[in-house]
Structure formats: structure tokens, C-alpha cells
Design a protein around this motif. Structure first.
Motif, short mmCIF file in Angstrom:
data_model
loop_
_atom_site.label_atom_id
_atom_site.label_comp_id
_atom_site.label_asym_id
_atom_site.label_seq_id
_atom_site.Cartn_x
_atom_site.Cartn_y
_atom_site.Cartn_z
N PHE A 174 0.80 -1.23 0.00
CA PHE A 174 0.00 0.00 0.00
C PHE A 174 0.83 1.28 0.00
N GLY A 175 2.14 1.15 -0.18
CA GLY A 175 2.97 2.34 -0.28
C GLY A 175 3.25 2.98 1.08
N GLY A 176 3.78 4.19 1.03
CA GLY A 176 4.15 4.90 2.24
C GLY A 176 5.54 4.52 2.72
N GLU A 177 6.17 5.42 3.44
CA GLU A 177 7.52 5.19 3.93
C GLU A 177 7.51 4.38 5.22
N CYS A 178 8.54 3.57 5.38
CA CYS A 178 8.72 2.86 6.64
C CYS A 178 9.33 3.82 7.66
N GLN A 219 16.69 -3.97 2.19
CA GLN A 219 17.13 -3.03 1.16
C GLN A 219 16.39 -1.71 1.22
N TRP A 220 15.10 -1.73 1.54
CA TRP A 220 14.35 -0.48 1.38
C TRP A 220 13.43 -0.10 2.54
N CYS A 221 13.23 -1.00 3.51
CA CYS A 221 12.23 -0.68 4.54
C CYS A 221 12.80 -0.65 5.95
#
Length: 376
Positions: free
Chosen positions: A297-301, A366-368
Motif C-alpha cells: 500500500f505504499g508509504g515510507e517505513c 534493502q528499502w524498509c
């Protein structure tokens, strides 16, 4: 006219001659109908009977084909959850998710509220880095000090998260979804927990939901009475409890009712889970669950996503990852059968989504996952 009738009869016989005794497809011509002998009248009667049988069989076949076509059409019509999962990107999936109906199952992870509130496309007008206060830090004390209601009272959901949360289902409380299911089908999100671990956590949390007077004599008695809480939250539609009290849908908390779920309620719960829940997370896999929510659902961690804001008092903690567990020996071999089967279905959905949205420890690293978190 007689010739025309005779020709028509022969044509019929040519097609259906095999149905008449003593007749073959090559024995009838326009000039002679040898199979219409002295028994011709009986043969024609038999022909009529078999023609009716063929017509009935044909109609039955057509009905089967039609029914089959309807079945195929129904199978090809995706559920709201299937349609959401097939959406091309996170932004589209989030729009399909709204308005969100958060199902707060007791002791399964209220900290997920932080993830919902910090998502800038869910609560775009919420204060930056807003999060559920840490229960152990004394933000709320005294009677009625449960931080969830207090948090929701302090934050105007309608203003801070316009259009993001359902108005029909009471977000954040432990209300059953039975009377709200159809109007929110495809919009439910929830965390689920290994049943025996959930029960021990609730027991340590002041015998949560115990409604039989006094205190349970031990963990085993409590577990027997409180079994099936997750199943009842999803599958119990009755508003009347065993003591004869009847509640309004917005006030009915099925886990208070010490009557175990039925097999029918379990089947309903599993069906509603599969068809109505757009997001399923696992308390035991908190880090992956939060990463999955953002992948889907997107959004930043955020670092706060991985903090356990309401840690139990009698369990060794390793952050919100849920890796540590309670000792189950005091349950005396009790197992929560109904919740166990529901939990297995939730696990299956969770791991299906991990594969569907390419979520793993490697990709989340890697990204969250923040470098300082213990999510993994």
C-alpha cells in the motif's frame, strides 16, 4: 399436400430411422417407406415417445451448459480482495483499501495503528511522526487507561485521515465484525497471533476479557474459557451472550463470551478472512508484516513502525519482531483448536502476499527496515 406431408415424414425417418424397429437409415425413400409396415403405427408412436425423450434430454443438457456458464462467470468475478491484489500499483491498491476497517483482535498488535497513522496517504493531516504512546511510559494511567481509546479521542480521525477509515465499524475496539462484514468486505485489515501465545498474553494482561466473576484459578482455566477469540471476532453474528444479555452491534465484543466457537462459526470466519481481509499480518512476523503493508500500500517505513508500544510484562522482548515467546507449559497441553485453524489460514494468506509482492528479509533490508530496528 399429401405428397408434402409424406415427404416430411420420410425426412424425419431418415434422421431418426435408427429409433424405429426394422428400419435403417437407407431403407426409406421419397417413394417408399418400407419400415412403415403393419407395425408402422406402433413404430410412429415409439418414434414420438423417443423424440420427446430426446427433446427433454436436449433441454436438460442446455440447462447444464447454461448453469455451467453461470458458474464460470461467477468464478471469474473476482472478490474485492482479489481485485485489490491484482491492481497495478500500491497507490491503486490503497484507494481500493479505503475506507479501512481495522479489526483490533485483543493482544495481536495494537502498535499497527502507528503504521496506519504515519502513512501520509492515509492520514495526510496527522502530526509528523505521530504514534501510539508507549503504554509502559505512563502516558495514560488510572481507570479506563487503555491507550487505544485515549489515542483515538485525542486525534480527530475525520480531520486527520479524511475518507480513510470506515464510519460503520468501530475502529480500534474489539467489536466483532459480523454485523459490519458486508458493508466493509474487502476493506478489513488485522494482525493475527499464534493462539496459545495470544491467550497467555491476555492472561498476563489482567485476565483480559474474563467475564465469569472473580479471577481464574490458573492459566488453564482461563484458556478453556477464552478460547476461540479470533474466530469469534470474525465469525460470530449473534449479539446475545450466554448470560442472556443482548448488545447493540457497536457494543458487542464476542471475546467476552465464554462460549467456544462452533464449526459453522469457524467456517464463516475463514470465508470472511479470505474474501474480506485486504491485509493480514502476523504478530510473530512483525517486521515482515510492516514491510508487507508498505510494499502493498505504499508509504515510507518509519522506526516507530517496529516499536512494541504495549509490551507484555512477563515475556522477554526483542522489539516488535515477536521472536520471543511465552512458556506454554502452564497451559497443560491445552490447544485452541478453532483459533489454530483460523491462524493457519491467516498464515497461508500472509505468505501468499509475501510472494505476490516480493517481500522477504533481503528485500525489506534493502528499502524498509530501519538500520536501528530489530524488525528482522
Amino acid at each position: 399436400l399429401a405428397t408434402m406431408v409424406r415427404s416430411a415424414a420420410v425426412a424425419i425417418l431418415l434422421v431418426c430411422a435408427q429409433d424405429l424397429p426394422g428400419c435403417s437409415a437407407g431403407s426409406a425413400t421419397l417413394d417408399t417407406v418400407p419400415c412403415l409396415d403393419a407395425d408402422g403405427e406402433a413404430s410412429l408412436g415409439l418414434f414420438q415417445q423417443r423424440s420427446l425423450q430426446r427433446a427433454a434430454s436436449h433441454r436438460h443438457t442446455q440447462m447444464q451448459i447454461s448453469a455451467g456458464a453461470d458458474t464460470v462467470t461467477a468464478e471469474k468475478t473476482p472478490t474485492p480482495v482479489q481485485a485489490l491484489n491484482a491492481a497495478p500499483d500500491a497507490a491503486t491498491r490503497l484507494q481500493k483499501l479505503k475506507p479501512i476497517a481495522w479489526v483490533h483482535i485483543p493482544k495481536c498488535g495494537s502498535s499497527v495503528l502507528t503504521t496506519l497513522y504515519q502513512h501520509n496517504q492515509i492520514c495526510p493531516f496527522a502530526a509528523e511522526n505521530v504514534s501510539l504512546p508507549n503504554y509502559t511510559l505512563g502516558h495514560y494511567t488510572g481507570p479506563g487507561a487503555d491507550p487505544i481509546p485515549q489515542f483515538l479521542k485525542q486525534h480527530d480521525v475525520a480531520k486527520e485521515c479524511p475518507g480513510s477509515f470506515t464510519l460503520s465499524y468501530t475502529t480500534g475496539y474489539h467489536v466483532g465484525i459480523g454485523h459490519f462484514y458486508e458493508s466493509n468486505r474487502g476493506h478489513f485489515v488485522s494482525m493475527f497471533r499464534q493462539p496459545e501465545q495470544r491467550i497467555i498474553s491476555a492472561y498476563n494482561y489482567g485476565f483480559q476479557m474474563w467475564n465469569l466473576g472473580g479471577s481464574p484459578k490458573d492459566l488453564h482455566e482461563y484458556a478453556v474459557a477464552m478460547q476461540g477469540c479470533q474466530t469469534k471476532m470474525l465469525g460470530r453474528d449473534s449479539l446475545q451472550t450466554a448470560d442472556g444479555k443482548t448488545y447493540a452491534p457497536t457494543d458487542y465484543i464476542p471475546c467476552f463470551d465464554a462460549v467456544p466457537p462452533t464449526e459453522d462459526e469457524l467456517a464463516t470466519a475463514i470465508r470472511r478472512l479470505r474474501e474480506g481481509f485486504a491485509f493480514v499480518g502476523l504478530t510473530e512476523e512483525w517486521g515482515l508484516s510492516i514491510c508487507l503493508f508498505h510494499a502493498k500500500f505504499g508509504g515510507e517505513c518509519h522506526a516507530d513502525d517496529f516499536k512494541n508500544m504495549r509490551p507484555g510484562k512477563k515475556r522477554k522482548h526483542g522489539g516488535a519482531g515477536g521472536a520471543s515467546k511465552y512458556n506454554i507449559t502452564k497451559l497443560r497441553n491445552f490447544t485452541d483448536n478453532h483459533d489454530g485453524r483460523l491462524y493457519e489460514e491467516a498464515k497461508a494468506m500472509f505468505y501468499e502476499d509475501l510472494r505476490r509482492f516480493d517481500v522477504s528479509e533481503d528485500t525489506c533490508n534493502q528499502w524498509c527496515w530501519p538500520q536501528t530496528s530489530t524488525a528482522a
